[in-house]
Design an enzyme around this catalytic site. Structure first.
Site, short mmCIF file in Angstrom:
data_model
loop_
_atom_site.label_atom_id
_atom_site.label_comp_id
_atom_site.label_asym_id
_atom_site.label_seq_id
_atom_site.Cartn_x
_atom_site.Cartn_y
_atom_site.Cartn_z
N CYS A 169 53.81 32.64 -40.52
CA CYS A 169 53.85 32.10 -41.90
C CYS A 169 54.38 32.60 -42.98
O CYS A 169 55.58 32.29 -43.13
CB CYS A 169 52.08 31.89 -42.25
N GLU A 206 49.07 29.78 -36.86
CA GLU A 206 48.40 30.64 -37.22
C GLU A 206 46.71 30.50 -37.19
O GLU A 206 46.41 29.32 -37.59
CB GLU A 206 48.81 30.93 -38.60
N LYS A 255 51.27 40.53 -38.61
CA LYS A 255 51.82 39.82 -39.82
C LYS A 255 52.11 40.73 -40.66
O LYS A 255 51.10 41.57 -41.07
CB LYS A 255 50.88 38.70 -40.46
#
Length: 276
Positions: free
Chosen positions: A155, A41, A113
């Site tokens: 994440c 990330e 994300k």
């Protein structure tokens, strides 16, 4: 067997330096026989000072790390799962965006994300990702990669099993979970959740991570992992240093696990609760 490479990074606040590190990793991964490289990330810029970072967060067309990886991938003839970059959207907000780059250097998939890291930890760390970033709205998978159908996450997404249930339903062979995990949450939950998500989806999990002390003052957990569909850890890069490592993804192992424990095939919709 498919050979993959993972880049564990200590990304900083200089996009040009990060772009050079990414290009070098693409070349080294290909030289080491990898068919696909996975990066963490925020590979292109890791800066919690948003006022300072704003000058470096640009559109896809202008992003130096994306351009560098596309060029390097085309020269090396390798796939790259570019964990994520901070990308400026047309509306002035930012996206935490993953890319899959094919061996011709073309963008084969994008994923924004979905789950924003908005937390206050007991250590005193406070993070409000949603203050600057717009959450994604689409589950994304891509077929035809060296690891088969690849599901994309980033994440904090790891804490939301519904996303991984959907990736399992979509028959992903592998799932990327690039990360910049904090040390407190990493110590508590990183390995536990990585193994759980691999088991739930009956898929390989490949998680390239940020590690160490960063120029913006943060510290990240590291421990880039490859976990097989049974939950066995096949690679753990540790929490001490950046570097490149290799692992083998075996599709026969996926078929073996799904035959032994066909949880995806046995899944049923949960009835609506009758609680008052």
């Amino acid at each position: 067997m498919t050979r993959v490479a993972l880049l564990q990074m200590t990304s900083g606040i200089d996009p040009a330096a990060n772009a050079r590190a990414l290009s070098s990793a693409v070349r080294e991964a290909a030289e080491g026989g990898a068919q696909m490289l996975f990066t963490p990330e925020m590979s292109g810029l890791l800066d919690r000072d948003r006022a300072r970072a704003a000058g470096s967060i640009v559109s896809e067309v202008e992003n130096p790390s994306l351009a560098a990886v596309r060029e390097a991938a085309s020269k090396a003839g390798i796939w790259v799962a570019l964990g994520s970059l901070a990308i400026a959207r047309e509306d002035g907000r930012w996206a935490n965006r993953s890319f899959v780059i094919d061996p011709a250097g073309e963008i084969a998939a994008r994923y924004d994300k979905i789950h924003m890291f908005d937390v206050t930890l007991a250590s005193g760390e406070t993070w409000r990702e949603s203050a600057a970033y717009v959450p994604g709205e689409q589950v994304v998978t891509i077929a035809g990669t060296p690891v088969g159908r690849l599901g994309l996450t980033v994440c904090y997404d790891i804490r939301f099993p519904g996303l991984f249930e959907e990736l399992g339903r979509l028959s992903c062979d592998a799932i990327a979970i690039p990360a910049a995990f904090t040390v407190p949450t990493g110590n508590a939950h990183w390995h536990l959740m990585q193994r759980a998500r691999a088991v739930e989806a009956s898929a390989w999990v490949v998680s390239a991570a940020q590690v160490g002390e960063h120029a913006d003052g943060r510290r990240t957990y590291g421990h880039s992992l490859v976990v097989d569909p049974w939950g066995d850890v096949r690679l753990d890069m540790g929490g001490d240093a950046a570097g490149l490592a290799f692992a083998e993804i075996d599709p026969a192992r996926t078929a073996e696990v799904r035959a032994q424990l066909p949880s995806l095939a046995n899944r049923r919709d949960i009835p609506t609760s009758g609680a008052q």
